[in-house]
Design a protein around this motif. Sequence first.
Motif, PDB file in Angstrom:
ATOM      1  N   PHE A 156       0.927  -1.427   0.110  1.00  0.00           N
ATOM      2  CA  PHE A 156       0.056   0.093   0.002  1.00  0.00           C
ATOM      3  C   PHE A 156       1.091   1.202   0.035  1.00  0.00           C
ATOM      4  O   PHE A 156       1.692   1.667   0.943  1.00  0.00           O
ATOM      5  CB  PHE A 156      -0.833  -0.104   1.332  1.00  0.00           C
ATOM      6  N   PRO A 157       0.925   2.002  -0.911  1.00  0.00           N
ATOM      7  CA  PRO A 157       1.644   3.214  -1.116  1.00  0.00           C
ATOM      8  C   PRO A 157       1.000   4.347  -0.469  1.00  0.00           C
ATOM      9  O   PRO A 157       0.146   5.206  -1.044  1.00  0.00           O
ATOM     10  CB  PRO A 157       1.609   3.688  -2.824  1.00  0.00           C
ATOM     11  N   HIS A 158       1.180   4.277   0.909  1.00  0.00           N
ATOM     12  CA  HIS A 158       0.598   5.286   1.740  1.00  0.00           C
ATOM     13  C   HIS A 158       0.868   6.825   1.421  1.00  0.00           C
ATOM     14  O   HIS A 158      -0.283   7.565   1.135  1.00  0.00           O
ATOM     15  CB  HIS A 158       0.917   5.079   3.314  1.00  0.00           C
ATOM     16  N   GLY A 159       1.948   6.997   1.161  1.00  0.00           N
ATOM     17  CA  GLY A 159       2.456   8.369   0.791  1.00  0.00           C
ATOM     18  C   GLY A 159       1.506   8.787  -0.432  1.00  0.00           C
ATOM     19  O   GLY A 159       1.201  10.046  -0.538  1.00  0.00           O
ATOM     20  N   LYS A 160       1.440   8.109  -1.586  1.00  0.00           N
ATOM     21  CA  LYS A 160       1.130   8.368  -2.740  1.00  0.00           C
ATOM     22  C   LYS A 160      -0.679   8.836  -2.603  1.00  0.00           C
ATOM     23  O   LYS A 160      -1.015   9.655  -3.196  1.00  0.00           O
ATOM     24  CB  LYS A 160       1.014   7.192  -3.925  1.00  0.00           C
ATOM     25  N   HIS A 161      -1.331   7.905  -1.744  1.00  0.00           N
ATOM     26  CA  HIS A 161      -2.564   8.278  -1.490  1.00  0.00           C
ATOM     27  C   HIS A 161      -2.594   9.459  -0.622  1.00  0.00           C
ATOM     28  O   HIS A 161      -3.800  10.169  -0.897  1.00  0.00           O
ATOM     29  CB  HIS A 161      -3.405   6.960  -0.812  1.00  0.00           C
ATOM     30  N   GLU A 162      -2.062   9.719   0.312  1.00  0.00           N
ATOM     31  CA  GLU A 162      -1.990  10.956   0.913  1.00  0.00           C
ATOM     32  C   GLU A 162      -1.843  12.065   0.187  1.00  0.00           C
ATOM     33  O   GLU A 162      -2.686  13.076   0.254  1.00  0.00           O
ATOM     34  CB  GLU A 162      -0.700  11.079   1.995  1.00  0.00           C
ATOM     35  N   ALA A 163      -0.873  12.218  -0.949  1.00  0.00           N
ATOM     36  CA  ALA A 163      -0.829  13.298  -1.544  1.00  0.00           C
ATOM     37  C   ALA A 163      -1.983  13.349  -2.665  1.00  0.00           C
ATOM     38  O   ALA A 163      -2.254  14.745  -3.048  1.00  0.00           O
ATOM     39  CB  ALA A 163       0.644  12.948  -2.434  1.00  0.00           C
ATOM     40  N   MET A 164      -2.467  12.127  -3.041  1.00  0.00           N
ATOM     41  CA  MET A 164      -3.593  12.074  -4.368  1.00  0.00           C
ATOM     42  C   MET A 164      -4.969  12.736  -3.503  1.00  0.00           C
ATOM     43  O   MET A 164      -5.620  13.483  -4.074  1.00  0.00           O
ATOM     44  CB  MET A 164      -3.591  10.728  -4.699  1.00  0.00           C
ATOM     45  N   LEU A 165      -5.210  12.048  -2.360  1.00  0.00           N
ATOM     46  CA  LEU A 165      -6.691  12.431  -1.550  1.00  0.00           C
ATOM     47  C   LEU A 165      -6.663  13.405  -0.739  1.00  0.00           C
ATOM     48  O   LEU A 165      -7.651  13.939  -0.635  1.00  0.00           O
ATOM     49  CB  LEU A 165      -6.868  11.173  -1.061  1.00  0.00           C
ATOM     50  N   LYS A 166      -5.356  13.935  -0.211  1.00  0.00           N
ATOM     51  CA  LYS A 166      -5.213  15.099   0.716  1.00  0.00           C
ATOM     52  C   LYS A 166      -6.071  14.892   2.046  1.00  0.00           C
ATOM     53  O   LYS A 166      -5.618  14.911   3.074  1.00  0.00           O
ATOM     54  CB  LYS A 166      -5.731  16.479  -0.008  1.00  0.00           C
ATOM     55  N   ASP A 167      -7.436  14.397   1.986  1.00  0.00           N
ATOM     56  CA  ASP A 167      -8.216  14.339   3.244  1.00  0.00           C
ATOM     57  C   ASP A 167      -7.735  13.109   3.920  1.00  0.00           C
ATOM     58  O   ASP A 167      -8.322  11.902   3.458  1.00  0.00           O
ATOM     59  CB  ASP A 167      -9.470  14.567   2.710  1.00  0.00           C
ATOM     60  N   CYS A 168      -7.230  12.971   5.247  1.00  0.00           N
ATOM     61  CA  CYS A 168      -6.906  11.682   5.799  1.00  0.00           C
ATOM     62  C   CYS A 168      -8.236  11.070   6.087  1.00  0.00           C
ATOM     63  O   CYS A 168      -8.234   9.931   6.082  1.00  0.00           O
ATOM     64  CB  CYS A 168      -6.244  12.074   7.142  1.00  0.00           C
ATOM     65  N   LYS A 169      -9.243  11.803   6.342  1.00  0.00           N
ATOM     66  CA  LYS A 169     -10.590  11.415   6.855  1.00  0.00           C
ATOM     67  C   LYS A 169     -11.304  10.304   5.892  1.00  0.00           C
ATOM     68  O   LYS A 169     -12.282   9.461   6.097  1.00  0.00           O
ATOM     69  CB  LYS A 169     -11.628  12.353   7.236  1.00  0.00           C
ATOM     70  N   VAL A 170     -10.827  10.499   4.553  1.00  0.00           N
ATOM     71  CA  VAL A 170     -11.310   9.638   3.710  1.00  0.00           C
ATOM     72  C   VAL A 170     -11.051   7.920   4.201  1.00  0.00           C
ATOM     73  O   VAL A 170     -12.127   7.466   4.171  1.00  0.00           O
ATOM     74  CB  VAL A 170     -10.601   9.759   2.133  1.00  0.00           C
ATOM     75  N   CYS A 171     -10.277   7.958   4.499  1.00  0.00           N
ATOM     76  CA  CYS A 171      -9.739   6.577   5.199  1.00  0.00           C
ATOM     77  C   CYS A 171     -10.008   6.269   6.468  1.00  0.00           C
ATOM     78  O   CYS A 171     -10.298   5.630   7.123  1.00  0.00           O
ATOM     79  CB  CYS A 171      -8.293   5.997   4.569  1.00  0.00           C
ATOM     80  N   HIS A 172      -9.112   7.353   7.273  1.00  0.00           N
ATOM     81  CA  HIS A 172      -9.155   7.494   8.829  1.00  0.00           C
ATOM     82  C   HIS A 172     -10.387   8.444   9.297  1.00  0.00           C
ATOM     83  O   HIS A 172     -10.137   9.398   9.743  1.00  0.00           O
ATOM     84  CB  HIS A 172      -8.051   8.119   9.347  1.00  0.00           C
ATOM     85  N   HIS A 173     -11.609   7.783   9.153  1.00  0.00           N
ATOM     86  CA  HIS A 173     -12.959   8.326   9.191  1.00  0.00           C
ATOM     87  C   HIS A 173     -13.205   8.740  10.578  1.00  0.00           C
ATOM     88  O   HIS A 173     -13.916   9.459  10.820  1.00  0.00           O
ATOM     89  CB  HIS A 173     -14.042   7.634   8.645  1.00  0.00           C
ATOM     90  N   THR A 174     -12.410   8.530  11.626  1.00  0.00           N
ATOM     91  CA  THR A 174     -12.530   8.782  13.283  1.00  0.00           C
ATOM     92  C   THR A 174     -11.578   9.748  13.711  1.00  0.00           C
ATOM     93  O   THR A 174     -11.761  10.095  14.583  1.00  0.00           O
ATOM     94  CB  THR A 174     -12.770   7.504  14.070  1.00  0.00           C
ATOM     95  N   PHE A 175     -10.990   9.958  12.630  1.00  0.00           N
ATOM     96  CA  PHE A 175      -9.444  11.004  13.065  1.00  0.00           C
ATOM     97  C   PHE A 175      -9.788  12.351  12.946  1.00  0.00           C
ATOM     98  O   PHE A 175     -10.455  12.686  12.010  1.00  0.00           O
ATOM     99  CB  PHE A 175      -8.186  10.531  12.206  1.00  0.00           C
TER     100      PHE A 175
END
Length: 128
Positions: A50-69
């Motif tokens: 899972f390329p976490h960094g790539k998804h972070e850069a692409m989606l910007k919003d952490c809450k898309v995945c970390h929905h309780t953060f």
Amino acid sequence: MKKTFLIGLVVAALVCAFALPNLSAATKAPADMVLKAPDGIKMKKTPVAFPHGKHEAMLKDCKVCHHTFEGSGDVKGCSAAGCHDKDGKKDQMAYYKAFHGKDTKTCVGCHKAEKKGPKSCKECHPKK
Ligand code: HEC
Ligand code: HEC
Ligand code: HEC
């Protein structure tokens, strides 16, 4: 007077030097991760790159995945107690649903909706 001021400055500098990296360490994930099921779930499939960094850069919003953060504090993992489990117990199906299905916040759901990224089992779970 002068001396206490200087000591104050040194202390403030030290606090900054140590506190800042610690703050970001709590919310910083490695750029590339390998995702595995937690203890208590028997893995039928291979671990997932899972390329976490790539998804972070692409989606910007952490809450898309970390929905309780809420933007600060610790980021909980998917298998944290009371999250993707069943009545507080580890459960393969409940865990599976966090990553697959129609919900566009899951890995597979988003890739299908976006028509981008891996969608077939073996692309994410390569054969051993
Ligand atoms: C595309 C989905 C997605 C996005 C977007 C995302 N993350 Fe993650 N992140 C994950 C997954 C999946 C894990 C692994 C969770 C697990 O191990 O249960 C994870 C793990 C983490 C971890 C824990 C790392 C560790 O070593 O255990 C931190 C911290 C984290 N993410 C922070 C962030 C921050 C901050 C953002 C926003 C800038 C972000 N994430 C955006 C999916 C995502
Ligand atoms: C909200 C949307 C979204 C979610 C959620 C998401 N992804 Fe993605 N992912 C994408 C998109 C869009 C791409 C295509 C990026 C590209 O082609 O540049 C992608 C690409 C990828 C790639 C290929 C990267 C590459 O360099 O070619 C992998 C592997 C991947 N995702 C794994 C995952 C995993 C595992 C999860 C769940 C933990 C996940 N993704 C969750 C949107 C998402
Ligand atoms: C976009 C990537 C992706 C795709 C495509 C994908 N999975 Fe997964 N799968 C994951 C992630 C991430 C996990 C959680 C980490 C882990 O357990 O390895 C997971 C976990 C699982 C688990 C629970 C853990 C285990 O190893 O038993 C099963 C079962 C599973 N997947 C089956 C499948 C099947 C069957 C398909 C095809 C229909 C599929 N997956 C497609 C990403 C994916």
